[in-house]
Design an enzyme around this catalytic site. Structure first.
Site, PDB file in Angstrom:
ATOM      1  N   GLY A 115       1.779   0.455   9.069  1.00  0.00           N
ATOM      2  CA  GLY A 115       1.868   0.210   7.635  1.00  0.00           C
ATOM      3  C   GLY A 115       0.773   0.937   6.886  1.00  0.00           C
ATOM      4  O   GLY A 115       0.214   1.929   7.376  1.00  0.00           O
ATOM      5  N   ASP A 160      10.946   3.180  14.171  1.00  0.00           N
ATOM      6  CA  ASP A 160      11.190   4.322  13.292  1.00  0.00           C
ATOM      7  C   ASP A 160       9.969   4.604  12.417  1.00  0.00           C
ATOM      8  O   ASP A 160       9.630   5.760  12.154  1.00  0.00           O
ATOM      9  CB  ASP A 160      12.413   4.061  12.405  1.00  0.00           C
ATOM     10  CG  ASP A 160      13.721   4.139  13.182  1.00  0.00           C
ATOM     11  OD1 ASP A 160      13.733   4.798  14.241  1.00  0.00           O
ATOM     12  OD2 ASP A 160      14.717   3.546  12.745  1.00  0.00           O
ATOM     13  N   LYS A 176       0.803  -1.225   0.000  1.00  0.00           N
ATOM     14  CA  LYS A 176       0.000   0.000   0.000  1.00  0.00           C
ATOM     15  C   LYS A 176       0.838   1.277   0.000  1.00  0.00           C
ATOM     16  O   LYS A 176       0.404   2.307  -0.529  1.00  0.00           O
ATOM     17  CB  LYS A 176      -0.960  -0.001   1.192  1.00  0.00           C
ATOM     18  CG  LYS A 176      -2.032  -1.076   1.091  1.00  0.00           C
ATOM     19  CD  LYS A 176      -3.060  -0.964   2.200  1.00  0.00           C
ATOM     20  CE  LYS A 176      -4.108  -2.070   2.070  1.00  0.00           C
ATOM     21  NZ  LYS A 176      -5.210  -1.909   3.039  1.00  0.00           N
ATOM     22  N   TYR A 213     -10.020  -9.357   8.502  1.00  0.00           N
ATOM     23  CA  TYR A 213     -11.410  -9.796   8.280  1.00  0.00           C
ATOM     24  C   TYR A 213     -11.520 -11.279   7.949  1.00  0.00           C
ATOM     25  O   TYR A 213     -12.602 -11.772   7.645  1.00  0.00           O
ATOM     26  CB  TYR A 213     -12.083  -8.957   7.193  1.00  0.00           C
ATOM     27  CG  TYR A 213     -11.483  -9.050   5.816  1.00  0.00           C
ATOM     28  CD1 TYR A 213     -11.859 -10.063   4.937  1.00  0.00           C
ATOM     29  CD2 TYR A 213     -10.549  -8.120   5.387  1.00  0.00           C
ATOM     30  CE1 TYR A 213     -11.323 -10.151   3.672  1.00  0.00           C
ATOM     31  CE2 TYR A 213     -10.000  -8.198   4.123  1.00  0.00           C
ATOM     32  CZ  TYR A 213     -10.389  -9.208   3.267  1.00  0.00           C
ATOM     33  OH  TYR A 213      -9.846  -9.290   2.011  1.00  0.00           O
ATOM     34  N   GLY A 269       0.291  -0.871  14.559  1.00  0.00           N
ATOM     35  CA  GLY A 269       0.629  -1.068  13.153  1.00  0.00           C
ATOM     36  C   GLY A 269       0.683   0.249  12.407  1.00  0.00           C
ATOM     37  O   GLY A 269      -0.293   0.998  12.393  1.00  0.00           O
TER      38      GLY A 269
END
Length: 521
Positions: free
Chosen positions: A379, A404, A302, A467, A377
């Site tokens: 990301g 980081d 992503k 999910y 998270g």
């Protein structure tokens, strides 16, 4: 309700039977017909203690479907260890007893054609499939075309070419072969990276597609039921637009069972497929044609996919993550969007309102305003949640195994980053929200949760972006602790609705899509 029209192609669906007894073969043929197969391939080399005359008579005397008979030797990846003459005689016998097709390998094709030529001249109705299984590195397009020419020269009625794709981009060579071959061609690659070679075969003119019987899952092969029900491959044609999920891994995706029925519901000529991608640059280079019109983007791409977009919507650019790409029809440019942000945050907001927990400063204020938002998270999914929470004036604290990365995201939203190991003992304030944006708990690793079970009861609401399964262990533990739950399924539905609008330029059938979610997730 939209109409799905009438079938547009003649591609047949086949399943290969590797049954070990004649009785099982007969039973499996009936199961295959019930599950939607048009024909079955009988692997004689899989039948133990084969007696060709007796067994073929049983198999072919009352077959419920047209039959392909193959008898693969060990050198071609089969199980036949016997005399070559006996093997070829068994295939000749299959023709005499009424097999609709026999399959023979390229190197033995001349011998078989000489044996059966007389029978063929008497219009027995049987067809010969000449096959070539390529192990190892996928040949160049020129070499594949040469193999096709050799099979055609052998006198085949139908050609079959199977490769072992090491990368999804190798399937593009198969699609071009299918488009330009003048003889009926079965061509596909095996393994998870080759799945789209089956799903899209009929779009490019393939003669036959393979599916598996229920309960006989094979990596890279769809089930018969999914080919009929989810993908509806009989409705594909040259004009069908291809959409898909770019991810690694990709087998967990529920996108096909949501998007494909929705596309048909609004009578849009499109198909949505899973795409196991290893290299983004190579992928976009291989699939640059207008046929491939849009993509969902999943783990782990992503953030990285932004550099391959020609344009990025301002929200996605701010977030630094793209989960939807549209190939603009006017100029072919790739345009990136983020539908995760609004989907996840609105799902959390609406759930708080539904449970009467709107603590916003005014009726027009978000139910997240002023709340502590604990994010696990940093990301792509985490970035969407962080920016969404900040836009609702929540106070965001970020934990990530890469400190980081957590600090970078915290800086971007004026939030706070904490070392991941501090999460175990972190004590949230009353009314705090917990959001998991990591893959922890995703099928098949369903026994893991990202935080200490003892602290779950301190949160007002727990959201899990995972999910599959629908109710993860994290949500089960949170439910036991008495917190409000928001499943990743709700986020998935909302972002998929927004993606559908971008993919098609039409309004998504929201209620229909929600019905699918309730029935199948």
């Amino acid at each position: 309700m939209g109409s799905i029209g009438v079938p547009k192609n003649s591609t047949m669906i086949c399943t290969q039977l590797i049954s070990q007894s004649v009785e099982q073969v007969v039973s499996d043929m009936h199961h295959a017909k019930a599950q939607g197969a048009d024909l079955v391939e009988i692997r004689l080399d899989c039948i133990k203690n084969l007696k060709p005359q007796q067994d073929l008579q049983i198999i072919l005397s009352d077959k419920p479907l047209p039959v392909v008979v193959s008898y693969r030797p060990e050198r071609e990846g089969g199980l036949c260890e016997g005399d070559e003459y006996i093997r070829l005689q068994a295939l000749k016998l299959a023709i005499e007893l009424g097999a609709d097709y026999i399959e023979i390998e390229l190197e033995a094709a001349s011998s078989v054609m000489a044996m059966v030529e007389c029978k063929m001249n008497h219009d027995c109705g049987s067809k010969v499939i000449v096959s070539c299984y390529v192990e190892g590195v996928t040949p160049s397009e020129e070499d594949l075309s040469h193999l096709v020419a050799l099979m055609e020269a052998a006198g085949a009625h139908i050609l079959k070419l199977v490769i072992s794709a090491a990368d999804i981009t190798e399937n593009a060579r198969i699609f071009r072969l299918l488009l330009h071959c003048q003889v009926p061609l079965i061509a596909y690659s095996v393994g998870e990276r080759g799945l789209i070679s089956q799903l899209l075969s009929s779009k490019f003119g393939g003669f036959l597609v393979y599916g598996t019987l229920e309960g006989n899952t094979v990596p890279g092969l769809p089930t018969l039921d999914s080919l009929r029900q989810s993908y509806k491959i009989e409705y594909l044609d040259a004009d069908t637009k291809v959409f898909g999920l770019i991810s690694k891994p990709v087998n967990h995706s529920k996108g096909p069972i949501l998007h494909n029925p929705a596309l048909r519901y609004v009578n849009y000529n499109g198909i949505y497929v899973p795409m196991f991608v290893d290299d983004l640059k190579e992928f976009f280079s291989a699939y640059g044609s207008p046929d491939f019109a849009g993509f969902s983007v999943g783990i782990p791409y992503k953030e990285a996919v932004i550099m391959f977009c020609d344009e990025v919507h301002h929200l996605a650019k701010s977030i630094g993550a793209v989960n939807t790409i549209i190939k603009r029809s006017s100029d072919g440019k790739l345009v990136g969007y983020n539908t995760d942000c609004e989907a996840s945050i609105s799902a959390i907001e609406d759930s708080l309102i539904e449970h009467g927990r709107n603590s916003g400063e005014a009726s027009f204020s978000s139910s997240l305003a002023g709340k502590l938002f604990v994010l696990v998270g940093a990301g792509g999914a985490g970035r969407a949640l962080a920016f969404g929470a900040k836009s609702r004036r929540a106070r965001v604290v970020i934990f990530d195994i890469d400190f980081d990365r957590a600090k970078s995201l915290a800086c971007a939203i004026s939030g706070e980053a904490r070392p991941y190991e501090d999460l175990v003992d972190f004590q949230p304030e009353a009314g705090a929200i917990l959001a998991n944006a990591t893959p922890l708990g995703m099928h098949p690793n369903t026994d893991r949760i990202p935080i200490s079970q003892a602290t779950l009861g301190d949160y007002q609401l727990v959201f899990d972006s995972v999910y599959t399964p629908r109710k993860t262990r994290l949500l089960k533990e949170a439910e036991a602790a008495g917190t409000i739950l928001v499943s990743g399924v709700e986020m998935f539905l909302r972002q998929a609705i927004a993606q559908f609008n971008l993919f098609t330029g039409q309004e998504a059938p929201e209620e229909f899509m929600r019905e699918i979610i309730l029935a199948k997730f």
